[in-house]
Design a protein around this motif. Sequence first.
Motif, PDB file in Angstrom:
ATOM      1  N   ARG A 164       0.845  -1.205   0.000  1.00 38.81           N
ATOM      2  CA  ARG A 164       0.000   0.000   0.000  1.00 38.81           C
ATOM      3  C   ARG A 164       0.881   1.257   0.000  1.00 38.81           C
ATOM      4  O   ARG A 164       0.578   2.225  -0.708  1.00 38.81           O
ATOM      5  N   PHE A 165       1.951   1.237   0.770  1.00 39.25           N
ATOM      6  CA  PHE A 165       2.868   2.376   0.742  1.00 39.25           C
ATOM      7  C   PHE A 165       3.409   2.588  -0.667  1.00 39.25           C
ATOM      8  O   PHE A 165       3.520   3.730  -1.137  1.00 39.25           O
ATOM      9  N   LYS A 166       3.729   1.500  -1.350  1.00 39.00           N
ATOM     10  CA  LYS A 166       4.238   1.628  -2.716  1.00 39.00           C
ATOM     11  C   LYS A 166       3.179   2.215  -3.644  1.00 39.00           C
ATOM     12  O   LYS A 166       3.478   3.070  -4.479  1.00 39.00           O
ATOM     13  N   GLU A 167       1.923   1.755  -3.489  1.00 41.36           N
ATOM     14  CA  GLU A 167       0.829   2.298  -4.299  1.00 41.36           C
ATOM     15  C   GLU A 167       0.643   3.786  -4.053  1.00 41.36           C
ATOM     16  O   GLU A 167       0.310   4.544  -4.971  1.00 41.36           O
ATOM     17  N   GLU A 168       0.875   4.201  -2.813  1.00 46.26           N
ATOM     18  CA  GLU A 168       0.734   5.625  -2.462  1.00 46.26           C
ATOM     19  C   GLU A 168       1.965   6.428  -2.867  1.00 46.26           C
ATOM     20  O   GLU A 168       2.029   7.636  -2.621  1.00 46.26           O
ATOM     21  N   LYS A 169       2.964   5.751  -3.450  1.00 47.94           N
ATOM     22  CA  LYS A 169       4.213   6.377  -3.862  1.00 47.94           C
ATOM     23  C   LYS A 169       4.943   6.990  -2.673  1.00 47.94           C
ATOM     24  O   LYS A 169       5.510   8.088  -2.759  1.00 47.94           O
ATOM     25  N   ILE A 170       4.926   6.256  -1.568  1.00 47.77           N
ATOM     26  CA  ILE A 170       5.657   6.652  -0.364  1.00 47.77           C
ATOM     27  C   ILE A 170       6.804   5.659  -0.178  1.00 47.77           C
ATOM     28  O   ILE A 170       6.571   4.496   0.123  1.00 47.77           O
ATOM     29  N   PRO A 171       8.037   6.088  -0.372  1.00 48.95           N
ATOM     30  CA  PRO A 171       9.164   5.146  -0.290  1.00 48.95           C
ATOM     31  C   PRO A 171       9.495   4.770   1.155  1.00 48.95           C
ATOM     32  O   PRO A 171       9.391   5.592   2.070  1.00 48.95           O
ATOM     33  N   LEU A 172       9.898   3.538   1.353  1.00 47.64           N
ATOM     34  CA  LEU A 172      10.355   3.035   2.641  1.00 47.64           C
ATOM     35  C   LEU A 172      11.719   2.368   2.449  1.00 47.64           C
ATOM     36  O   LEU A 172      12.065   1.933   1.351  1.00 47.64           O
ATOM     37  N   SER A 173      12.461   2.270   3.532  1.00 44.76           N
ATOM     38  CA  SER A 173      13.757   1.589   3.498  1.00 44.76           C
ATOM     39  C   SER A 173      13.859   0.471   4.522  1.00 44.76           C
ATOM     40  O   SER A 173      14.584  -0.495   4.304  1.00 44.76           O
ATOM     41  N   VAL A 174      13.166   0.629   5.648  1.00 48.19           N
ATOM     42  CA  VAL A 174      13.283  -0.328   6.740  1.00 48.19           C
ATOM     43  C   VAL A 174      11.903  -0.698   7.254  1.00 48.19           C
ATOM     44  O   VAL A 174      11.065   0.177   7.504  1.00 48.19           O
ATOM     45  N   GLY A 175      11.678  -1.994   7.407  1.00 49.56           N
ATOM     46  CA  GLY A 175      10.474  -2.495   8.063  1.00 49.56           C
ATOM     47  C   GLY A 175      10.831  -2.970   9.465  1.00 49.56           C
ATOM     48  O   GLY A 175      11.747  -3.775   9.634  1.00 49.56           O
ATOM     49  N   VAL A 176      10.119  -2.464  10.459  1.00 47.06           N
ATOM     50  CA  VAL A 176      10.373  -2.815  11.854  1.00 47.06           C
ATOM     51  C   VAL A 176       9.217  -3.670  12.361  1.00 47.06           C
ATOM     52  O   VAL A 176       8.050  -3.322  12.170  1.00 47.06           O
ATOM     53  N   LEU A 177       9.544  -4.783  12.987  1.00 47.26           N
ATOM     54  CA  LEU A 177       8.528  -5.614  13.635  1.00 47.26           C
ATOM     55  C   LEU A 177       8.716  -5.535  15.140  1.00 47.26           C
ATOM     56  O   LEU A 177       9.786  -5.884  15.662  1.00 47.26           O
ATOM     57  N   ASP A 178       7.693  -5.064  15.826  1.00 49.32           N
ATOM     58  CA  ASP A 178       7.743  -4.979  17.285  1.00 49.32           C
ATOM     59  C   ASP A 178       7.583  -6.382  17.871  1.00 49.32           C
ATOM     60  O   ASP A 178       7.574  -7.384  17.158  1.00 49.32           O
ATOM     61  N   MET A 179       7.383  -6.484  19.170  1.00 49.45           N
ATOM     62  CA  MET A 179       7.569  -7.736  19.897  1.00 49.45           C
ATOM     63  C   MET A 179       6.620  -8.859  19.508  1.00 49.45           C
ATOM     64  O   MET A 179       6.898 -10.037  19.794  1.00 49.45           O
ATOM     65  N   ASP A 180       5.531  -8.595  18.821  1.00 51.33           N
ATOM     66  CA  ASP A 180       4.582  -9.667  18.500  1.00 51.33           C
ATOM     67  C   ASP A 180       5.064 -10.587  17.387  1.00 51.33           C
ATOM     68  O   ASP A 180       4.335 -11.504  16.995  1.00 51.33           O
TER      69      ASP A 180
END
Length: 832
Positions: A224-240
């Motif tokens: 969805r971020f890609k569809e919105e043309k919002i670039p990301l570099s890092v995905g963080v997963l919290d404790m779950d």
Amino acid sequence: MAQRQNFPTEPVANSKAIVGGAACKYRFTVLTDGLIRYEYADDSVFEDRASTFAINRNLPVPKFRIVESSADLEIITDKFHLRYDKARFSARGFSVQCRGNITSWHSTWRFGDQSNGLGGTARTLDEANGRIPVGPGVISRQGLVSLDDSDTMLFTKDRWVSGRTPGERVDGYIFAYGHDYRGAINAFYAVSGRQPLLPRWALGNWWSRYYKYTADEYLALMDRFKEEKIPLSVGVLDMDWHLVDDERVEKSGSSGWTGWTWERKLFPDPKKFLNELHERDLKITLNLHPADGVYSYEEEYGAMAEAMGKDKEDGHPIAFDIVDKKFNDAYFDILLRRREEEGVDFWWVDWQQGQHSRIPGVDPLWMLNHFHFLDNLRDGTRPLTFSRYAGPGSHRYPVGFSGDTVVSWESLDFQPEFTATSSNIGYAWWSHDIGGHFMGYRDDELAARWVQLGVFSPILRLHSSNNPWNSKEPWKFTQESRSTMNEALRLRNRLIPYIYSMNVKSAKEGQPLIEPMYYNYPDKDGAYRVPNQFLFGSELIVMPMTTPRDRVTQRARARAWLPPGRCVDVFSGVVYDGDCEKWLYRRLEDYAVLAHEGAIIPLDAAEAPGNGGKNPEMLEVKVIVGADGAFEIYEDNGHGNGVEDVNWAVTPITLDQNRGVFSLGPVSSEASFLPPKRSWTITFPAFTAAQHIRVSTKAEIKTTDSGTTVQLDALPISSKVTIDLGKNPQLAVTDATKHIFRVVDDAQMDFEPKKLIWSVVTSDAPLGVKVSQLTTMDLDQRLLGAILEFLCADSRPVVKEEAAAKVEVAAKEEAEVKESTGGYLNLKLPMV
């Protein structure tokens, strides 16, 4: 394990720099002409091991002289004068004076003084709702500061750790650099180690949320971020990501906060999941709360029990004991390595359990930060960890996690100052919870302003709690805030060429990315009165908007101090006079970012760059005329641990102000990792004399009343391009009326007074008369301030006759150039 031993230190100082020691109870080490170590030991046993702060005391011996008698000792350098009575350290008998007439009476430090100088940073912002106390830095307006190192952890010769030797001991350092603040910071790095080089991808946008995602939900969110043309570099997963609510956890008596085993109900195929994130050009980090150790239900329990010499059949929990060598090795080589083999790139160490371990004086947070960073230094990767600040020396282990802040305007308002003063203790790479973590309230304006600040923060990591109404996806906010957040997140990735080059400069030259204004202007009072304003790299000045907009102007405001010389708003092109204080007003979609004359700012030219922060194919360079300028764009292939190990591709950019010549390229070396050709857009904000421009290659030139753009065709990276702007190019005088019109138009007020305001603004009266008339109209004070910002921005007069004459001369010159050279000029002359 070998990589965790890769920690070179030189803690023993040159004997020629030492005064005292041996049979004395005191020892002084002159480390630089502005830095001296002072020690007192009742048993005359002094410490030569590396500490968490001081890992390199073997520095070139500076020039100093000694004046000594049987009862007194003086040590004198160009920067300080130490006096000591050779007795137990006391305020009466031990003092250091900063030389150079810094102040008339405050430039002397006496033993026991507790001043924090201009401040440093803090271990955490956990549960902070606004301002909190910060620890000491190494700079002071009074010229000198003491840093106490008496109780810190030590590193042994075999690269392990130790507490301090018992007994009455003092171990401290005096930084006496006067107002040479960067000199003090460089001395700090000389003793404590340089800032590491961050990987390029770390400077893009991070997504983080304390939320129980499934693998499919998380991947869909990234898409969805890609569809919105919002670039990301890092995905963080919290404790779950790990077992929390599982029946086995509940039966074991574990809190569930610590975990090492994937929750397969959420992530049935972790390796496939992590691979899919990598295919989306994302790096992945997992949250760790390691304090509860390893319970029998964990997949790695058997291997851990065997490594620790325990019987795995008895099922007893294996205690977390990071200061035990066997546990330390098993922690990294078994617990973490299995997850890394599946695709985890680095770890978010969420240690909140205090400063005590089985070894007195050894803080578990130091252990985690130190060994996590070194463990990540393998296979040619550029190391990174993500953890809280543990004390002076923590800059060696970026990135810093500042903790769980409250969602409030108060939290936002403190964050810029907190980030800037952290540089006073060399700590330059904070990652804050952008938007705040928990509690607080929903305020879409607040969320947007926080993301804007994130653009000009060391790391931009969106974060929030597991509250279903608290999340940071831009599309969950009002259209106004959503649009503002989207543009901000795109801008952050567009800025990576600039930020990454400053990252290289930080590692090579010891210049933090973010610095308080007084670093450049230590003798200007105004620089100390704007704690939220900061230098963002060498070229930009940021005035964050950290309070709500008012109802009348629909604008927020920031108090600003503009340094000597002219500055330009890089977004609007407004030119400001310098060496003054004023309020800057901005709509929600706007932000106050200024650049000084001579500034050169490279950006990714893509409107919406892709994930991962890669080397761009198209670049834009913003250039502010008015002074000489130079900048180097640093790029590489991501290999190499430090600046010395990297095959750099460096693109030089210069502006020769007197000649009016802008130069770009060529790239300094063979660079197969760069595109063979690149398109360039050179933008000159507030420069409208485009009739003078001559370009050494084919170009399209466009001019508006806010600046000039030169679009270059795709060129080989080995090319050099010059743009001749004409001798001594100057910034155009700002037309205040067009900016004031927007202010008045937006104002929520009666219509008739707007006519009166406009008649004053557009009259031929002198500026002083206009200001006088406006101030007697009983206007809303914020509205008056917003008008005066632009009315008083640029004091240079607009002389229409002179401007017309210049255009006529320039037109004649242009025709001559075209006739003689066939120059690539393609523009219309601007209206005057």
